[in-house]
Scaffold this motif. Structure first.
Motif: not given
Length: 471
Positions: A78-91, A100-114
């Motif tokens: 909580g301290h780190a998120v407030a201090l840096t004013e992070a607006t999004h989360a992944v983990g 905070m709302p988080m994109l889970s690293l356990d969700d399957e991500i479809a690869p794309r042509d980079p």
């Protein structure tokens, strides 16, 4: 012809093309959630390929990664998120998902042509890592893409790393050491294996099976190596050396490992604020020093009393200047005092001899180094002060086999089990911040200014008269 493996993890093998395709896919999802240039994204991950994918996805969008330790609890996150004013989360940690709302690293991500991503602005923020100070909760250390790139180059040069090298990483990716090792290996074309956590048997097994050439060891890893009953049963001949990081070398431990395996050690010195300061010669390391300044880094010793630059062999504060230095702290109020005329003030005390060998003799700062992690006494004290029985307290470190052990001295208004106080800290903060001893004292020694005399407490705790219940 298939792409060569760049990163191995358990039974998975990923090429750089695989990583880039996954990063491109994750970037699309992050962008859909509102991440863009200048955004700050909290990233709390165990050591796994998805950490690398997330970091690259964040950078593809021109955003910065706020790296949270996977050992942290709710208070620290909580301290780190407030201090840096992070607006999004992944983990992959529920503590972050609760914050905070988080994109889970356990969700399957479809690869794309980079598709080719624009090079990030060199002056833009790349990462925020965290460094504890004596003022309480951790400060955020801000590195730009430019400073991080210089640090990576310095580390590569210090290690003599080439595309032919093979490494494994068991330290947390949120720590500057783990972060540098991962980015540097991929950037250099070296082969790297990630491990979820430290396991001495897995480490030895993979040195042998993966033909690892450079091994990293913080103090607990070095101790585990020296104490391993079957160390000689493993073929470690692929190792060029083992690098001792994060804490001063315990020569007896290093020499015991060398005597049993024939593998030699190298030691280096750095900080989150300026990641690579000095390193030993790879072929003829002198373990009583932290080496000489790496190319591109200046080191000077200044008087603790006057700030005057001192001569060879004189003891004072170690100050460092390099393009790899942090852009500053959050809160920014601490940035100015961290520098003196452009030189980063390490807070460490040492000497620099006429040949450029640097020795660390003490620390002016009061952080406690526990298994390579820095712990701020004030952070632990704040938790202890919250217990109704605690009237006053002071936290300090004493030497231990793997760095330092945390000791808390407390004065009490009414009796309480000292284990209850230690457990309170473990409940609120990362487990490595739990005091190994809580002692009840009649008073906390202080200067008239109110400053705690930690050295007095440390000497009492280490003295022959120290008892289990107090001193």
């Amino acid at each position: 012809m298939s792409e060569p493996t760049a990163l191995a993890f358990e039974d998975r093998c990923l090429s750089l093309a695989d990583i880039d395709a996954l990063a491109a896919g994750m970037a699309v999802e992050l962008q859909r959630r509102g991440v863009g240039a200048g955004s700050r994204v909290a990233l709390m991950s165990s050591n796994r390929p998805e950490f690398v994918v997330a970091l690259r996805a964040i950078w593809r969008l021109g955003a910065a990664a706020v790296l949270l330790s996977p050992a942290w609890k709710q208070t620290e996150v909580g301290h780190a998120v407030a201090l840096t004013e992070a607006t999004h989360a992944v983990g992959d940690h529920p503590v972050l998902a609760d914050a905070m709302p988080m994109l889970s690293l356990d969700d399957e991500i479809a690869p794309r042509d980079p598709e080719a991503a624009p090079d990030p602005d060199a002056g833009a923020d790349a990462v925020f890592v965290f460094s504890s100070g004596t003022t309480g909760m951790p400060k955020a250390v801000r590195h730009t893409h430019a400073s991080l790139a210089v640090a990576i180059r310095h580390w590569r040069d210090a290690l003599g790393l080439t595309a032919a090298d093979r490494m494994q990483v068991m330290t947390p990716p949120s720590h500057i050491l783990g972060l540098l090792n991962i980015i540097m290996a991929l950037d250099t074309g070296a082969w790297i294996r990630l491990h979820r956590r430290f396991d001495i048997d897995a480490m030895l097994r993979h040195i042998e099976s993966d033909r690892i050439t450079i091994e990293m060891a913080v103090a607990p890893i070095a101790l585990a190596l020296s104490a391993h009953p079957r160390l000689e049963d493993h073929d470690l001949s692929s190792l060029r050396y083992i690098m001792w990081c994060a804490t001063p070398v315990t020569q007896s431990v290093a020499e015991a490992v060398t005597a049993r395996t024939g593998v030699t050690w190298v030691t280096a010195y750095g900080a989150s604020e300026l990641p690579v300061i000095s390193c030993n010669d790879l072929q003829h390391a002198r373990l009583d020093t932290v080496g000489r300044a790496v190319t591109g880094v200046g080191i000077r010793i200044v008087s603790l009393q006057t700030g005057e630059v001192l001569g060879a062999g004189e003891e004072g504060e170690i100050q460092v200047r390099s393009d790899s230095a942090m852009a500053g702290y959050l809160p920014d109020q601490w940035t100015a005092q961290a520098f003196s005329d452009g030189w980063y003030r390490t807070g460490d005390v040492g000497t620099l001899d006429g040949e450029g060998w640097l020795r660390i003799t003490d620390r002016a700062k009061e952080m406690i180094k526990v298994r390579g992690f820095q712990v701020a006494p004030a952070e632990v004290e704040a938790v202890l002060h919250g217990h109704p029985a605690v009237e006053d307290c002071a936290v300090f470190g004493i030497p231990a086999a793997d760095g330092e052990a945390i000791v808390a001295a407390v004065t009490l208004g009414h009796p309480v089990d000292t284990d209850e106080l230690a457990d309170l800290v473990a409940d609120r903060l990362a487990s490595y911040k739990r005091p190994s001893r809580v002692v009840v004292v009649d008073e906390i020694p202080r200067l008239p200014s109110g400053k705690v005399l930690r050295r007095v407490l440390r000497e009492r705790a280490m003295g022959a008269g120290a008892k289990s219940g107090g001193f």
